[in-house]
Design a protein around this motif. Structure first.
Motif, short mmCIF file in Angstrom:
data_model
loop_
_atom_site.label_atom_id
_atom_site.label_comp_id
_atom_site.label_asym_id
_atom_site.label_seq_id
_atom_site.Cartn_x
_atom_site.Cartn_y
_atom_site.Cartn_z
N VAL A 70 -2.08 10.55 2.17
CA VAL A 70 -2.45 9.22 3.09
C VAL A 70 -3.35 8.52 2.03
O VAL A 70 -3.23 7.12 2.12
CB VAL A 70 -3.28 9.66 4.14
N ARG A 71 -4.09 8.87 1.22
CA ARG A 71 -4.97 8.19 0.60
C ARG A 71 -4.05 7.32 -0.67
O ARG A 71 -4.01 6.16 -0.82
CB ARG A 71 -5.98 8.77 -0.41
N ARG A 72 -2.91 7.89 -1.24
CA ARG A 72 -2.05 7.35 -2.07
C ARG A 72 -1.41 6.32 -1.24
O ARG A 72 -1.14 4.98 -1.76
CB ARG A 72 -1.17 8.17 -2.81
N THR A 73 -0.85 6.41 -0.12
CA THR A 73 -0.31 5.49 0.68
C THR A 73 -1.18 4.22 0.89
O THR A 73 -0.59 3.05 0.71
CB THR A 73 0.37 6.01 1.90
N VAL A 74 -2.29 4.43 1.37
CA VAL A 74 -3.01 3.29 1.44
C VAL A 74 -3.36 2.63 0.35
O VAL A 74 -3.40 1.31 0.43
CB VAL A 74 -4.33 3.80 2.44
N GLU A 75 -3.60 3.15 -0.69
CA GLU A 75 -4.15 2.40 -1.87
C GLU A 75 -2.88 1.68 -2.51
O GLU A 75 -2.97 0.45 -2.92
CB GLU A 75 -4.36 3.47 -2.99
N GLN A 76 -1.58 2.07 -2.02
CA GLN A 76 -0.64 1.42 -2.81
C GLN A 76 -0.43 0.21 -1.85
O GLN A 76 -0.10 -0.94 -2.37
CB GLN A 76 0.56 2.25 -2.66
N GLU A 77 -0.84 0.09 -0.50
CA GLU A 77 -0.51 -0.87 0.23
C GLU A 77 -1.86 -2.05 0.28
O GLU A 77 -1.57 -2.88 0.80
CB GLU A 77 -0.09 -0.56 1.77
N ALA A 78 -2.79 -1.36 0.07
CA ALA A 78 -4.12 -2.14 0.25
C ALA A 78 -5.18 -1.78 -0.76
O ALA A 78 -6.02 -0.65 -0.39
CB ALA A 78 -4.65 -2.02 1.77
N PRO A 79 -5.08 -1.92 -2.06
CA PRO A 79 -5.87 -1.36 -2.89
C PRO A 79 -7.26 -1.66 -2.72
O PRO A 79 -7.80 -2.74 -1.99
CB PRO A 79 -5.57 -2.28 -4.26
N GLY A 80 -8.10 -0.81 -2.90
CA GLY A 80 -9.79 -0.75 -2.71
C GLY A 80 -10.12 -0.42 -1.40
O GLY A 80 -11.20 -0.59 -1.14
N SER A 81 -9.12 0.22 -0.63
CA SER A 81 -9.39 0.54 0.71
C SER A 81 -10.10 1.87 0.78
O SER A 81 -10.04 2.59 -0.31
CB SER A 81 -8.23 0.82 1.71
N ARG A 82 -10.71 2.55 1.73
CA ARG A 82 -11.42 3.75 1.72
C ARG A 82 -10.81 4.68 3.07
O ARG A 82 -10.41 3.98 3.99
CB ARG A 82 -12.91 3.72 2.02
N VAL A 83 -10.69 5.94 2.51
CA VAL A 83 -10.15 6.98 3.73
C VAL A 83 -11.17 7.91 3.75
O VAL A 83 -11.41 8.81 2.62
CB VAL A 83 -8.74 7.32 3.22
#
Length: 377
Positions: A273-286
């Protein structure tokens, strides 16, 4: 002297204790008072601090040496909420049904096992009850604390039955031989707040969150196994805390849960999930919390004992299942084989939670058969 215990009466006395997690509400005292005349030694101890504690736990033991068979259960309940027909902590029997919060999940199951232990007074080895008040909550200061307490004293059961309400259409139709794991995650997407009329001066996090959720929805985790259904990811909340219609918010959040089978580990899914989130919205936090890993009890003696007891008492061939939510078996599996079996679960966590009087007596007879077979009494 033979002491008989009515499971309906004991369940009612337990229900009358307002034991909303992590409060004990007197339920552990009610149990100890029922168990000690049956020859059990009750070890009670507190674990944890506010706000998730303190939690009162109890290990009650009778006998010594092997074999060692244990029953695990929780006296804590979820909040009842408004709208009950009668007071949720004032148990009532109406039309052959016992009503009250915890009747099914799982004070009724605990009462049935204590009544069964009263029926099977003579047995070799050790019979124990592992009782916590932290199963419906964070599960930090409950069963895990009991396991630590037992480890310090060299106590290790050889088989554990958890009295969770597993039956569906009728008592005895489902036994849980494993459970899926569970991981909760909070996603925080940063943006730049601004006026909707000047979008070039802002950075809308909702747009990025939309891309993140689309990408997460497209993930294919697995196709399931012979024992488990496919893992599933569900988004459970989306919010911006933005009260104004003409403001681009400065932050967007989402919450999700993944229920996963034994093809995965919780930490690996967090990384995905962290990789997916970072790919679509860099700088986000999980932020993530794995509340339990998937587990499966291999076929063996515990399977046979429980299914034979159900078959002998009800004539039903139970389905062996891993569906549904988690249980404290996610922790106890580290000690020995574990299965869950108990009352029909149609009303658990609902208004007017209820258990049939006939089911409570039948479950007592099944548990008595299980105790006898497990300990060779």
């Amino acid at each position: 002297m033979t002491i008989a215990i009515d499971p309906v009466d004991l369940a009612a006395r337990l229900i009358a204790c307002p034991s909303i997690t992590p409060r004990e509400g007197g339920a552990v005292t009610v149990l100890a008072n029922a168990l000690e005349p049956l020859g059990f030694t009750c070890h009670r101890f507190l674990s944890g601090d506010a706000p998730d504690g303190p939690v009162e736990n109890m290990v009650a033991t009778r006998g010594s040496g092997g074999p060692h068979f244990a029953f695990a259960g929780h006296v804590d309940v979820v909040p009842p909420g408004p709208g009950w027909t009668s007071d949720p902590f004032a148990p009532e029997v109406r039309g052959g049904i016992l009503y009250g919060r915890g009747a099914v999940d799982m004070k009724g199951g605990i009462a049935a096992f204590v009544a069964a232990a009263a029926q099977v007074r003579e047995h070799p080895g050790t019979l124990s009850l592992l009782i916590t008040g932290d199963e419906e909550g964070p599960a930090i200061h409950g069963t895990r604390a009991i396991m630590d307490w037992m480890a310090e004293r060299g106590i290790r059961p050889e088989m554990i039955l958890i009295g969770e309400p597993t039956s569906e259409a009728r008592l005895g139709d489902v036994v849980k031989i494993g459970r899926r794991g569970s991981v909760n995650m909070d996603i925080v997407i940063p943006g730049v707040q601004g006026h909707v009329a000047y979008p070039h001066r802002a950075d809308n996090p909702i747009t990025k969150l939309g891309r993140v959720l689309t990408a997460l929805d497209a993930l294919h985790l697995d196709d399931g196994t012979d024992a488990f259904q496919p893992s599933n990811l569900e988004v459970t909340d989306v919010e911006t805390a933005n009260p104004a219609g003409n403001v681009i918010p400065g932050e967007a959040r989402a919450r999700l849960n993944i229920r996963f089978n034994n093809l995965h580990r919780g930490d690996d899914l967090v990384d995905l999930v962290r990789r997916t989130v970072e790919q679509e919205a860099p700088g986000s936090r999980v932020d993530a919390r794995v509340s339990g890993e998937a587990f499966l009890t291999p076929p063996g003696r515990l399977y046979d004992i429980v299914t034979e007891a159900i078959r002998a008492e009800t004539g039903i061939e139970p389905k062996l299942s891993t569906s549904g939510g988690t249980s404290d078996g996610r922790f106890l599996i580290a000690l020995c084989p574990v299965v869950d079996f108990g009352l029909p679960n149609a009303t658990m966590h609902k208004l007017d939670e209820a258990a049939a009087v006939d089911d409570l007596h039948a479950l007592t007879r099944i548990y008595a058969r299980v105790i006898g077979a497990a300990l060779g009494g």
